[in-house]
Scaffold this motif. Structure first.
Motif, short mmCIF file in Angstrom:
data_model
loop_
_atom_site.label_atom_id
_atom_site.label_comp_id
_atom_site.label_asym_id
_atom_site.label_seq_id
_atom_site.Cartn_x
_atom_site.Cartn_y
_atom_site.Cartn_z
N PHE A 2 0.73 -1.32 0.01
CA PHE A 2 -0.02 0.05 -0.02
C PHE A 2 0.89 1.21 -0.06
CE2 PHE A 2 -1.92 3.54 2.63
CZ PHE A 2 -3.01 3.61 1.88
N TYR A 3 1.90 1.36 0.77
CA TYR A 3 2.53 2.42 1.07
C TYR A 3 3.62 2.60 -0.17
CZ TYR A 3 1.17 4.03 5.46
OH TYR A 3 0.33 4.48 6.54
N ALA A 63 -9.15 3.98 0.87
CA ALA A 63 -7.92 3.36 0.36
C ALA A 63 -7.40 2.34 1.34
CB ALA A 63 -7.17 3.91 -0.43
N PHE A 64 -6.91 3.10 2.51
CA PHE A 64 -6.27 2.56 3.84
C PHE A 64 -7.00 1.21 4.15
CE2 PHE A 64 -5.05 2.00 7.92
CZ PHE A 64 -3.62 2.38 8.00
N TRP A 65 -8.17 1.49 4.54
CA TRP A 65 -8.81 0.12 5.05
C TRP A 65 -9.12 -0.84 3.86
CZ3 TRP A 65 -8.21 -0.61 9.67
CH2 TRP A 65 -8.07 0.40 10.61
N ALA A 66 -9.29 -0.39 2.53
CA ALA A 66 -9.41 -1.49 1.68
C ALA A 66 -8.21 -2.28 1.44
CB ALA A 66 -9.79 -0.84 0.41
N ALA A 67 -7.10 -1.79 1.75
CA ALA A 67 -5.88 -2.36 1.58
C ALA A 67 -5.54 -3.37 2.87
CB ALA A 67 -4.59 -1.54 1.39
N ASP A 124 -5.87 -11.20 1.74
CA ASP A 124 -4.97 -10.37 0.58
C ASP A 124 -4.92 -9.21 1.19
OD1 ASP A 124 -5.23 -12.70 -1.02
OD2 ASP A 124 -7.10 -12.04 -1.89
N ASN A 125 -3.95 -8.80 2.36
CA ASN A 125 -3.59 -7.74 3.01
C ASN A 125 -2.56 -7.10 2.36
OD1 ASN A 125 -2.27 -5.89 5.05
ND2 ASN A 125 -4.34 -6.29 6.09
#
Length: 417
Positions: A19-20, A44-48, A53-54
Motif C-alpha cells: 500500500f505504502y 483506500a487505507f482500509w481497503a488495503a 489479501d492484505n
C-alpha cells in the motif's frame, strides 16, 4: 521501543507495505519532512487492510494483538499491534493517567466495553497496569448500573473510568435511588467527548469528583495525545517522541500553525511499524492552544453534523445554542435524527432528560436554534424542509452504539435515494 526517525520510518513502510509502496511511488528516495507525504485516504487505507489479501501490513501476522474499531459504518476495521508496539503504547498512555489525576493507591473501576475485538477495556486495563503509580484495578466492564453503584460502596472505589454515556448512566441510577457517591474522586472518560449537557447529572451523583479525559487514542490511529491538567478537559498534547500531531485545513489540506483555528487532526506514529500510521486523519477536529508544546483542543468530529436541505446543522453549534437556553439544566443529552416524510426532509432534535421538561421549553429551544441558523426557518417558509421538531426522551433512551456504548450524535433515518 524507540521512535524511528521519519526518513527511516517512511523507507521501511514503502519497502515492506505494498500500500505504502504505491502511495509513495512518486516521492523522492529520501523523505525528510512530513509535509512531503500525502494525507492518508481512509477508504483506500482500509481497503488495503483486508484479509486474506492484505496489502497494508509490513510483515506477517505472527505475534500481535488485533483490535477492531467500534465505529458505526458497518465495515469492520481490524488494527493489529505487535507485542512491543502495544507495550510501548500502553506504557505511554499509563504515564498520561497521572496527568489525568490518578494517585497512588486509587481503586479504579474500569467500565469500558469489552468483547468482539473491541480495544477499549483491554487497552485501559493494560494502561493502568503499566501506570507509574500503584493502583488497584477493578475490571468491571459493561456491568449493570446497580452493580457498579454497589461496588462503589462495598469496595471503596475512588475512580470510575468509562464512556461518557456509561458514566452518566451510573450517575442517573444513583440520583434516581436518592444516593450520591461522595467517595468518588475522579471520573476518567474516553472513547468520546464529554459534552457539557452531561455535567449536571455527573455533579449531582459524584459531588466530589474531578473530571478528566483518560487520554486520546483510537484503535486505528493508535496513540495520539495525553490529557493536560486543567479545567478544559478537551485539551491534549502529543506524546513526545512517539506521536506527531498535525492540524490541517479542511479545504486546502495545508498544516495550520495559528492558535484557535480549527482543522482536521492528523497523526503520525513514530514507533508503530506493523501497520504504519503516517499522516492518518483521525476523524476529529481540533484547534491549537499551544503550538510549541503540541497542545490542542478537540472541538468535535470532522464529519459530524446533519444537513437538512441546504442547511448545515453542526452538532457542537446546535448543542451550545440549546444549553444556553436551558437555564434549569433539563437537557442531559442530544442527538439529531434526520427523517423524510411528505416529500421533504426534516430534523428531530432528540433531547434526553432526567426530570420532566417544563411546558413551552421545546418551543423556546426551536426559536433559539432558528435565530442561530436563520437559513433553516427561511427554507421552512419556502416549503423546502419541515419545521424543526423537539422530541423529549428519558436520557436512557438516547440511541447508543450497541457494541461500544457511544452516543450516536447523528442518526439518518431517511430512505435510500
Amino acid at each position: 521501543m524507540p521512535a524511528k526517525p521519519l526518513p527511516e520510518l517512511v523507507d521501511f513502510a514503502r519497502r515492506n507495505s505494498p500500500f505504502y509502496a504505491e502511495l509513495y511511488r512518486d516521492l523522492p528516495p529520501r523523505v525528510e519532512h512530513l509535509t512531503q507525504l500525502p494525507l492518508i485516504e481512509q477508504s483506500a487505507f482500509w481497503a488495503a487492510n483486508s484479509w486474506p489479501d492484505n496489502r497494508l501490513l509490513t510483515g506477517p501476522l505472527t505475534d500481535a494483538g488485533v483490535y477492531k474499531t467500534g465505529g458505526t459504518s458497518g465495515v469492520p476495521k481490524f488494527s493489529p499491534w505487535s507485542r512491543t508496539e502495544h507495550t510501548d503504547s500502553v506504557t505511554a498512555f499509563g504515564a498520561g493517567l497521572v496527568q489525568a489525576g490518578l494517585k497512588p493507591g486509587h481503586r479504579v473501576a474500569n467500565l469500558f466495553w469489552a468483547g468482539e475485538l473491541y480495544g477499549g477495556f483491554l487497552y485501559i486495563e493494560n494502561a493502568l497496569h503499566h501506570a507509574p503509580v500503584d493502583n488497584v484495578r477493578l475490571p468491571v466492564g459493561a456491568a449493570p448500573d446497580a452493580y457498579v453503584a454497589g461496588l462503589i460502596q462495598d469496595f471503596g472505589v475512588d475512580v470510575l473510568a468509562g464512556e461518557p454515556m456509561k458514566l452518566s448512566s451510573v450517575a442517573e441510577h444513583l440520583v434516581k435511588e436518592g444516593k450520591v457517591a461522595e467517595r468518588i474522586e475522579l471520573l476518567l472518560f474516553g472513547g468520546d467527548l464529554l459534552f457539557a449537557d452531561l455535567r449536571p447529572i455527573l455533579s449531582r451523583a459524584f459531588p466530589n469528583a474531578a473530571i478528566s479525559s483518560i487520554g486520546y487514542a483510537s484503535v486505528d490511529a493508535g496513540l495520539v495525545g495525553a490529557p493536560v491538567p486543567g479545567d478544559d478537559v478537551r485539551v491534549h498534547e502529543a506524546f513526545p517522541n512517539r506521536t506527531v500531531v498535525e492540524l490541517v485545513d479542511d479545504t486546502t489540506g495545508e498544516p495550520i500553525t495559528e492558535q484557535g483555528v480549527p482543522g482536521r487532526v492528523v497523526v503520525t506514529n513514530l514507533f508503530r511499524t506493523l501497520m504504519p500510521i503516517l499522516r492518518y486523519p483521525t476523524g476529529d477536529r481540533a484547534e491549537w492552544v499551544d503550538v510549541e508544546r503540541g497542545r490542542f483542543r478537540l472541538v468535535g468530529r470532522s464529519t459530524e453534523g446533519a444537513r437538512v436541505g441546504t442547511v448545515a446543522m453542526p452538532t457542537e453549534e446546535i448543542r451550545a445554542v440549546l444549553l444556553a437556553h436551558d437555564p434549569e439544566q433539563i437537557i442531559s443529552g442530544m442527538q439529531m435524527v434526520q427523517r423524510r416524510w411528505d416529500g421533504k426532509d426534516g430534523l428531530i432534535l432528540r433531547l434526553g432528560y432526567t426530570e420532566e421538561p417544563p411546558a413551552g421549553l421545546a418551543g423556546q429551544l426551536v426559536e433559539a436554534v432558528y435565530k442561530a441558523r436563520p437559513l433553516y426557518p427561511d427554507d421552512v417558509a419556502a416549503d423546502v424542509i419541515h419545521d424543526l421538531v423537539v422530541e423529549w426522551v428519558p436520557r436512557s433512551e438516547l440511541v447508543t452504539n450497541p457494541r461500544t456504548g457511544k452516543l450516536q450524535q447523528v442518526i439518518d433515518e431517511r430512505p435510500p435515494a
